[in-house]
Design a protein around this motif. Structure first.
Motif, PDB file in Angstrom:
ATOM      1  N   UNK A  93      14.529  40.019  -2.433  1.00 36.18           N
ATOM      2  CA  UNK A  93      13.110  40.211  -2.152  1.00 36.18           C
ATOM      3  C   UNK A  93      12.730  41.651  -2.408  1.00 36.18           C
ATOM      4  N   UNK A  94      11.453  41.876  -2.544  1.00 37.29           N
ATOM      5  CA  UNK A  94      10.944  43.231  -2.721  1.00 37.29           C
ATOM      6  C   UNK A  94      10.699  43.862  -1.350  1.00 37.29           C
ATOM      7  N   UNK A  95      11.508  44.804  -0.999  1.00 35.13           N
ATOM      8  CA  UNK A  95      11.292  45.552   0.243  1.00 35.13           C
ATOM      9  C   UNK A  95      11.426  44.737   1.501  1.00 35.13           C
ATOM     10  N   UNK A  96      10.464  44.877   2.400  1.00 32.97           N
ATOM     11  CA  UNK A  96      10.520  44.261   3.725  1.00 32.97           C
ATOM     12  C   UNK A  96       9.746  42.957   3.762  1.00 32.97           C
ATOM     13  N   UNK A  97       9.928  42.120   2.759  1.00 29.18           N
ATOM     14  CA  UNK A  97       9.162  40.888   2.674  1.00 29.18           C
ATOM     15  C   UNK A  97       9.671  39.754   3.525  1.00 29.18           C
ATOM     16  N   UNK A  98      10.778  39.971   4.223  1.00 25.93           N
ATOM     17  CA  UNK A  98      11.341  38.914   5.054  1.00 25.93           C
ATOM     18  C   UNK A  98      11.407  39.384   6.491  1.00 25.93           C
ATOM     19  N   UNK A  99      10.943  38.522   7.379  1.00 22.13           N
ATOM     20  CA  UNK A  99      10.984  38.817   8.810  1.00 22.13           C
ATOM     21  C   UNK A  99      12.037  37.932   9.462  1.00 22.13           C
ATOM     22  N   UNK A 100      13.040  38.542  10.091  1.00 21.86           N
ATOM     23  CA  UNK A 100      14.106  37.807  10.755  1.00 21.86           C
ATOM     24  C   UNK A 100      13.563  37.162  12.031  1.00 21.86           C
ATOM     25  N   UNK A 101      13.809  35.871  12.187  1.00 21.53           N
ATOM     26  CA  UNK A 101      13.343  35.143  13.368  1.00 21.53           C
ATOM     27  C   UNK A 101      14.372  35.142  14.494  1.00 21.53           C
ATOM     28  N   UNK A 102      15.508  35.795  14.270  1.00 23.14           N
ATOM     29  CA  UNK A 102      16.592  35.906  15.256  1.00 23.14           C
ATOM     30  C   UNK A 102      17.150  34.563  15.718  1.00 23.14           C
ATOM     31  N   UNK A 103      17.025  33.541  14.885  1.00 25.00           N
ATOM     32  CA  UNK A 103      17.601  32.236  15.206  1.00 25.00           C
ATOM     33  C   UNK A 103      18.333  31.651  14.003  1.00 25.00           C
ATOM     34  N   UNK A 104      18.717  32.525  13.077  1.00 20.98           N
ATOM     35  CA  UNK A 104      19.377  32.071  11.860  1.00 20.98           C
ATOM     36  C   UNK A 104      18.401  31.743  10.751  1.00 20.98           C
ATOM     37  N   UNK A 105      17.115  31.884  11.015  1.00 15.68           N
ATOM     38  CA  UNK A 105      16.094  31.635  10.007  1.00 15.68           C
ATOM     39  C   UNK A 105      15.298  32.913   9.778  1.00 15.68           C
TER      40      UNK A 105
END
Length: 143
Positions: free
Chosen positions: A52-64
């Motif tokens: 991904x480009x930069x910070x495009x993913x937010x961790x949901x802290x549940x494996x997703x």
């Protein structure tokens, strides 16, 4: 059908069919190949390596994770000796870890259905299932 995100991605039926194909005689080859195509199209969910480009993913802290709007995703492709490019997809984590590049390192993956794989490979030469072991190739024409 959606994958159960609380379970690891596994495709035992598909792996068995690919194994059967390697042993099939001429009389059964087409039928096993057809069963593989049906399993991939109708039931299988595969792992694909993505970036991904930069910070495009937010961790949901549940494996997703949640992919934020306007995030650009890119996928790893493999090229053969003829310069053709294929999307490598994996039936399970054990198969993905056969890729030396990701043997012991963190890797971002996306779970893909056949429709997803088809869209991602538009303009490419096809899909390689478990390219570091089975190397079951689906040509662009067959996608």
């Amino acid at each position: 059908m959606q994958p159960d995100i609380n379970q690891p991605i596994e495709n035992p039926k598909l792996k068995d069919l690919i194994s059967d194909l390697r042993k099939a005689d001429n009389a059964h080859f087409a039928a096993v190949n057809e069963a593989i195509a049906e399993e991939i199209a109708m039931n299988a969910f595969m792992l694909a390596v993505m970036n991904t480009d930069g910070a495009g993913i937010e961790n949901n802290n549940d494996g997703t994770a949640t992919i934020k709007k306007d995030t650009v995703l890119s996928f790893e492709f493999l090229a053969d000796g003829k310069g053709r490019t294929f999307l490598p997809v994996f039936t399970d984590w054990d198969e993905l870890r056969k890729w030396d590049k990701y043997k012991d390192s963190f890797v971002q993956t996306l779970v893909l259905s056949f429709d997803d794989m088809s869209a991602i490979t538009a303009g490419k030469n096809g899909i390689a299932v478990n390219p570091f072991s089975d190397n079951y190739v689906i040509s662009a024409e067959n996608v």
